[in-house]
Design a protein around this motif. Structure first.
Motif, PDB file in Angstrom:
ATOM      1  N   LEU A  47       9.966  44.357 -16.171  1.00 26.52           N
ATOM      2  CA  LEU A  47      10.312  43.086 -16.812  1.00 26.52           C
ATOM      3  C   LEU A  47      10.519  43.278 -18.310  1.00 26.52           C
ATOM      4  O   LEU A  47      11.449  42.711 -18.897  1.00 26.52           O
ATOM      5  N   THR A  48       9.676  44.098 -18.941  1.00 21.07           N
ATOM      6  CA  THR A  48       9.820  44.365 -20.372  1.00 21.07           C
ATOM      7  C   THR A  48      11.128  45.100 -20.651  1.00 21.07           C
ATOM      8  O   THR A  48      11.851  44.769 -21.592  1.00 21.07           O
ATOM      9  N   GLU A  49      11.444  46.101 -19.807  1.00 21.64           N
ATOM     10  CA  GLU A  49      12.714  46.827 -19.970  1.00 21.64           C
ATOM     11  C   GLU A  49      13.893  45.869 -19.837  1.00 21.64           C
ATOM     12  O   GLU A  49      14.840  45.921 -20.613  1.00 21.64           O
ATOM     13  N   ARG A  50      13.815  44.989 -18.838  1.00 19.21           N
ATOM     14  CA  ARG A  50      14.915  44.049 -18.612  1.00 19.21           C
ATOM     15  C   ARG A  50      15.095  43.148 -19.824  1.00 19.21           C
ATOM     16  O   ARG A  50      16.213  42.949 -20.301  1.00 19.21           O
ATOM     17  N   GLU A  51      13.989  42.589 -20.336  1.00 19.69           N
ATOM     18  CA  GLU A  51      14.078  41.704 -21.497  1.00 19.69           C
ATOM     19  C   GLU A  51      14.679  42.436 -22.691  1.00 19.69           C
ATOM     20  O   GLU A  51      15.504  41.881 -23.413  1.00 19.69           O
ATOM     21  N   SER A  52      14.278  43.681 -22.890  1.00 18.30           N
ATOM     22  CA  SER A  52      14.769  44.463 -24.022  1.00 18.30           C
ATOM     23  C   SER A  52      16.275  44.710 -23.903  1.00 18.30           C
ATOM     24  O   SER A  52      17.023  44.517 -24.862  1.00 18.30           O
ATOM     25  N   ILE A  53      16.700  45.134 -22.721  1.00 11.13           N
ATOM     26  CA  ILE A  53      18.125  45.439 -22.530  1.00 11.13           C
ATOM     27  C   ILE A  53      18.966  44.169 -22.623  1.00 11.13           C
ATOM     28  O   ILE A  53      19.997  44.144 -23.292  1.00 11.13           O
ATOM     29  N   VAL A  54      18.517  43.110 -21.971  1.00 11.24           N
ATOM     30  CA  VAL A  54      19.266  41.850 -22.010  1.00 11.24           C
ATOM     31  C   VAL A  54      19.338  41.338 -23.446  1.00 11.24           C
ATOM     32  O   VAL A  54      20.393  40.909 -23.913  1.00 11.24           O
ATOM     33  N   GLY A  55      18.221  41.414 -24.174  1.00 10.00           N
ATOM     34  CA  GLY A  55      18.217  40.969 -25.568  1.00 10.00           C
ATOM     35  C   GLY A  55      19.187  41.772 -26.418  1.00 10.00           C
ATOM     36  O   GLY A  55      19.918  41.211 -27.241  1.00 10.00           O
ATOM     37  N   GLY A  56      19.198  43.082 -26.206  1.00  8.52           N
ATOM     38  CA  GLY A  56      20.132  43.934 -26.954  1.00  8.52           C
ATOM     39  C   GLY A  56      21.580  43.612 -26.638  1.00  8.52           C
ATOM     40  O   GLY A  56      22.429  43.532 -27.536  1.00  8.52           O
ATOM     41  N   LEU A  57      21.868  43.423 -25.344  1.00  8.13           N
ATOM     42  CA  LEU A  57      23.239  43.079 -24.943  1.00  8.13           C
ATOM     43  C   LEU A  57      23.650  41.725 -25.512  1.00  8.13           C
ATOM     44  O   LEU A  57      24.773  41.562 -25.991  1.00  8.13           O
ATOM     45  N   GLU A  58      22.730  40.758 -25.459  1.00  9.40           N
ATOM     46  CA  GLU A  58      23.057  39.433 -25.991  1.00  9.40           C
ATOM     47  C   GLU A  58      23.344  39.505 -27.484  1.00  9.40           C
ATOM     48  O   GLU A  58      24.266  38.855 -27.979  1.00  9.40           O
ATOM     49  N   GLY A  59      22.552  40.310 -28.211  1.00  6.86           N
ATOM     50  CA  GLY A  59      22.789  40.461 -29.649  1.00  6.86           C
ATOM     51  C   GLY A  59      24.142  41.091 -29.933  1.00  6.86           C
ATOM     52  O   GLY A  59      24.893  40.623 -30.799  1.00  6.86           O
ATOM     53  N   THR A  60      24.477  42.144 -29.197  1.00  6.67           N
ATOM     54  CA  THR A  60      25.771  42.820 -29.384  1.00  6.67           C
ATOM     55  C   THR A  60      26.923  41.889 -29.014  1.00  6.67           C
ATOM     56  O   THR A  60      27.937  41.826 -29.723  1.00  6.67           O
ATOM     57  N   ILE A  61      26.765  41.161 -27.920  1.00 10.43           N
ATOM     58  CA  ILE A  61      27.808  40.209 -27.498  1.00 10.43           C
ATOM     59  C   ILE A  61      27.990  39.149 -28.580  1.00 10.43           C
ATOM     60  O   ILE A  61      29.119  38.800 -28.939  1.00 10.43           O
ATOM     61  N   GLY A  62      26.893  38.643 -29.124  1.00 14.28           N
ATOM     62  CA  GLY A  62      26.982  37.639 -30.190  1.00 14.28           C
ATOM     63  C   GLY A  62      27.683  38.196 -31.425  1.00 14.28           C
ATOM     64  O   GLY A  62      28.509  37.505 -32.040  1.00 14.28           O
ATOM     65  N   ASP A  63      27.356  39.444 -31.788  1.00 11.71           N
ATOM     66  CA  ASP A  63      28.000  40.075 -32.950  1.00 11.71           C
ATOM     67  C   ASP A  63      29.503  40.204 -32.729  1.00 11.71           C
ATOM     68  O   ASP A  63      30.308  39.901 -33.621  1.00 11.71           O
ATOM     69  N   LEU A  64      29.896  40.699 -31.537  1.00 12.67           N
ATOM     70  CA  LEU A  64      31.324  40.854 -31.251  1.00 12.67           C
ATOM     71  C   LEU A  64      32.032  39.504 -31.231  1.00 12.67           C
ATOM     72  O   LEU A  64      33.159  39.378 -31.730  1.00 12.67           O
ATOM     73  N   GLN A  65      31.378  38.479 -30.676  1.00 12.51           N
ATOM     74  CA  GLN A  65      32.012  37.152 -30.649  1.00 12.51           C
ATOM     75  C   GLN A  65      32.207  36.635 -32.074  1.00 12.51           C
ATOM     76  O   GLN A  65      33.236  36.052 -32.392  1.00 12.51           O
ATOM     77  N   GLY A  66      31.224  36.900 -32.954  1.00  9.37           N
ATOM     78  CA  GLY A  66      31.359  36.505 -34.357  1.00  9.37           C
ATOM     79  C   GLY A  66      32.521  37.224 -35.028  1.00  9.37           C
ATOM     80  O   GLY A  66      33.289  36.615 -35.796  1.00  9.37           O
ATOM     81  N   GLU A  67      32.662  38.535 -34.754  1.00  5.35           N
ATOM     82  CA  GLU A  67      33.780  39.304 -35.311  1.00  5.35           C
ATOM     83  C   GLU A  67      35.126  38.750 -34.810  1.00  5.35           C
ATOM     84  O   GLU A  67      36.089  38.633 -35.577  1.00  5.35           O
ATOM     85  N   ILE A  68      35.176  38.448 -33.517  1.00  6.98           N
ATOM     86  CA  ILE A  68      36.415  37.900 -32.945  1.00  6.98           C
ATOM     87  C   ILE A  68      36.763  36.576 -33.622  1.00  6.98           C
ATOM     88  O   ILE A  68      37.919  36.337 -34.008  1.00  6.98           O
ATOM     89  N   ASP A  69      35.768  35.710 -33.789  1.00  8.93           N
ATOM     90  CA  ASP A  69      36.014  34.409 -34.445  1.00  8.93           C
ATOM     91  C   ASP A  69      36.498  34.609 -35.878  1.00  8.93           C
ATOM     92  O   ASP A  69      37.431  33.926 -36.341  1.00  8.93           O
ATOM     93  N   SER A  70      35.880  35.573 -36.599  1.00  8.98           N
ATOM     94  CA  SER A  70      36.271  35.850 -37.980  1.00  8.98           C
ATOM     95  C   SER A  70      37.706  36.369 -38.054  1.00  8.98           C
ATOM     96  O   SER A  70      38.502  35.940 -38.899  1.00  8.98           O
ATOM     97  N   LEU A  71      38.030  37.299 -37.130  1.00  9.34           N
ATOM     98  CA  LEU A  71      39.394  37.850 -37.108  1.00  9.34           C
ATOM     99  C   LEU A  71      40.419  36.768 -36.743  1.00  9.34           C
ATOM    100  O   LEU A  71      41.534  36.746 -37.288  1.00  9.34           O
ATOM    101  N   THR A  72      40.041  35.897 -35.839  1.00 10.17           N
ATOM    102  CA  THR A  72      40.958  34.816 -35.454  1.00 10.17           C
ATOM    103  C   THR A  72      41.243  33.916 -36.657  1.00 10.17           C
ATOM    104  O   THR A  72      42.389  33.514 -36.893  1.00 10.17           O
ATOM    105  N   GLY A  73      40.204  33.624 -37.437  1.00 15.24           N
ATOM    106  CA  GLY A  73      40.391  32.815 -38.645  1.00 15.24           C
ATOM    107  C   GLY A  73      41.296  33.518 -39.654  1.00 15.24           C
ATOM    108  O   GLY A  73      42.193  32.894 -40.247  1.00 15.24           O
ATOM    109  N   ALA A  74      41.089  34.831 -39.848  1.00 16.12           N
ATOM    110  CA  ALA A  74      41.919  35.604 -40.787  1.00 16.12           C
ATOM    111  C   ALA A  74      43.369  35.648 -40.300  1.00 16.12           C
ATOM    112  O   ALA A  74      44.317  35.541 -41.093  1.00 16.12           O
TER     113      ALA A  74
END
Length: 167
Positions: A47-74
């Motif tokens: 369960l701890t491994e799952r939470e860690s991996i899911v949290g990491g993936l969610e953070g990376t997905i959020g970062d990429l979505q932010g980059e995409i939004d920024s690039l779309t604005g530019a």
């Protein structure tokens, strides 16, 4: 005399047997309890491994979505600049702004591909977690079955069949 000695020896053997049966139950109970604790530890680790991996993936997905939004604005800004340059008949500036908009679009597409790949990995990981959860559930069911198994009464080997226990 001799009959009483045999009777006493028989009672002593019965007591020793009963004690041995009781000790065997204690040993089984301790072994099952240790197995339960070990499986609980494994479950918590997974369960701890799952939470860690899911949290990491969610953070990376959020970062990429932010980059995409920024690039779309530019890109939108570059397209507006291009349209303004066209309106002002500034062809060179319009072409430069159009090329910038296309480059930003391509970069956003790269990020979107990375995001799609991570989403696929997340789905695959969720499948692996489900398999592990099923394994844990199966092991817990096996443990429960071991703990709930009623003890078979042990027949007294010293008594002829069909006679009641002298207790």
């Amino acid at each position: 005399g001799q009959l009483q000695e045999i009777q006493a020896a028989q009672e002593q053997a019965i007591a020793e047997r009963d004690q041995a049966v009781a000790q065997q139950d204690t040993i089984r109970a301790q072994a099952a309890d240790e197995q339960v604790k070990a499986l609980e530890g494994l479950k918590q680790q997974l369960l701890t491994e799952r939470e860690s991996i899911v949290g990491g993936l969610e953070g990376t997905i959020g970062d990429l979505q932010g980059e995409i939004d920024s690039l779309t604005g530019a890109r939108d800004s570059a397209e507006a600049e291009r349209d303004q340059a066209i309106a002002n008949n500034d062809i060179i500036k319009a072409e430069a702004a159009d090329q910038q908009a296309q480059a930003l679009d391509a970069q956003a597409g790269d990020y979107q591909a990375q995001l799609d790949e991570l989403t696929g990995q997340s789905t695959q990981y969720q499948g692996q977690v489900s398999e592990r959860d099923q394994t844990i559930a199966d092991l817990q069911a096996q443990l429960a079955a071991l703990q709930d198994t009623p003890e078979d009464p042990v027949a007294d080997p010293m008594l002829p069949p069909g006679l009641p226990d002298p207790d």
